[in-house]
Design an enzyme around this catalytic site. Structure first.
Site, short mmCIF file in Angstrom:
data_model
loop_
_atom_site.label_atom_id
_atom_site.label_comp_id
_atom_site.label_asym_id
_atom_site.label_seq_id
_atom_site.Cartn_x
_atom_site.Cartn_y
_atom_site.Cartn_z
N HIS A 52 0.85 -1.20 0.00
CA HIS A 52 0.00 0.00 0.00
C HIS A 52 0.88 1.24 0.00
CE1 HIS A 52 0.79 -0.45 4.30
NE2 HIS A 52 0.24 0.73 4.55
N HIS A 54 1.49 3.96 1.93
CA HIS A 54 2.05 4.76 3.03
C HIS A 54 3.58 4.85 2.92
CE1 HIS A 54 -1.80 4.14 5.63
NE2 HIS A 54 -1.90 5.17 4.81
N ASP A 56 6.04 4.82 4.96
CA ASP A 56 6.90 3.88 5.69
C ASP A 56 6.96 2.51 4.99
OD1 ASP A 56 4.15 3.67 6.66
OD2 ASP A 56 4.88 2.25 8.15
N HIS A 57 6.23 2.38 3.88
CA HIS A 57 6.26 1.14 3.10
C HIS A 57 6.85 1.35 1.70
CE1 HIS A 57 3.57 -1.13 5.92
NE2 HIS A 57 3.45 0.12 6.35
N HIS A 108 -7.45 -0.77 5.57
CA HIS A 108 -6.42 0.16 6.07
C HIS A 108 -6.25 1.30 5.06
CE1 HIS A 108 -2.75 1.49 8.04
NE2 HIS A 108 -2.07 1.34 6.92
N ASP A 130 -0.15 -3.74 6.28
CA ASP A 130 -0.81 -3.22 7.48
C ASP A 130 -2.27 -3.65 7.56
OD1 ASP A 130 1.56 -1.96 8.09
OD2 ASP A 130 0.84 0.08 7.73
N HIS A 168 4.54 -4.53 10.89
CA HIS A 168 4.91 -3.82 12.12
C HIS A 168 4.98 -4.77 13.31
CE1 HIS A 168 4.52 0.41 10.70
NE2 HIS A 168 3.60 -0.10 9.88
ZN LIG Z 1 2.87 0.79 8.18
ZN LIG Z 2 -0.03 1.76 6.45
#
Ligand SMILES: [Zn+2]
Ligand SMILES: [Zn+2]
Length: 256
Positions: A52, A54, A56-57, A108, A130, A168
């Site tokens: 996805h 985001h 941090d990915h 999410h 996530d 995570h």
């Molecule tokens: Zn994440």
């Molecule tokens: Zn995420």
């Protein structure tokens, strides 16, 4: 195949899978830990799977693509670092001689996907980003509780031995909430003790398995009478109006 969680940022894992020569990584929010692991393991990066949008990915995707020439695969309907091959339900990414099948798992984010791979002689692997965490699930940033419920139901139907590679390390805080919801589940208590011991040694609690999540994750167990009863104690009218799953998600949002 060797499966390795690479810690990144505060609590992310970038999953690496390799066969001794070629590697793939999933959701590289940062390129640096991946470059270090490629050197350490002595492998070439062949592919990058993204679940996805985001940051941090996705934050390390461009640098890794530039440094290694790896092919990038990601969701069909999310903003992504181009160029990449966009995938949706039923399509596959071919990497390391294996086939990674895409499942659409919105909730999410609106276009979140997961990757499932069966390799004869090994337990299957799920990269679920996530969407599913051990003992919990992702927050609903873009999707509805109904969508997330359906997505988790689809993951719960995968083979029990499937190794669940979440993005995570949220397990202990999820399990604290899970015990609040289901204080009398003996498997949950035992699992919490095991995970606490791992974290004390600074070891990952992941991968989990689908079997484990079916036994301990309240968001995969929201049809269980004990869980419905707990959700009703938290918000009876919420359960009437939106169901136990949505009420649990609401409860978790405000749980400390
Ligand atoms: Zn994440
Ligand atoms: Zn995420």
């Amino acid at each position: 195949m060797k499966l390795i969680p690479l810690p990144a940022f505060d609590d992310n894992y970038i999953w690496m899978l390799h066969d001794g020569q070629r590697a793939l990584v999933v959701d590289p929010g940062d390129a640096q830990p991946v470059m270090a692991a490629l050197r350490h393991e002595g492998v070439q990066l062949q592919g990058i799977l993204v679940t996805h949008h985001h940051p941090d990915h996705t934050g390390g995707v461009d640098a890794l693509r530039d440094a290694t020439g790896a092919s990038v695969f990601g969701p069909a309907r999310e903003p992504m670092p181009e160029p990449l091959q966009r995938l949706s339900e039923g399509e596959t990414a071919q990497l390391l001689g294996l086939s990674f099948r895409v499942l659409d798992v919105p909730g999410h984010t609106a276009g979140h996907i997961a990757y499932f791979c069966e390799n004869p002689g090994e337990a299957p692997v799920l990269f679920c980003g996530d969407t599913l965490f051990s003992g919990g699930c992702g927050r609903l940033f873009e999707g509805t509780a109904q969508q997330m419920h359906t997505s988790l139901g689809r993951l719960a139907a995968l083979p029990g031995a499937t190794r669940v590679c979440c993005a995570h390390e949220y397990t202990l805080s999820n399990l604290k909430f899970a015990r609040e919801v289901e204080p009398d589940n003996p498997r949950l208590a035992a699992y919490q003790a095991r995970c606490q011991a791992l974290r004390t040694q600074n070891l990952p609690t992941l991968p989990s398995t689908i079997d484990t999540e079916r036994e301990i994750n309240p968001f995969m167990r929201s049809e269980q009478p004990t869980i419905i009863a707990s959700a009703r104690r938290f918000d009876d009218s919420g359960v009437e109006a939106h169901g136990a799953f949505a009420t649990l998600r609401q409860w978790k949002n405000q749980y400390r």
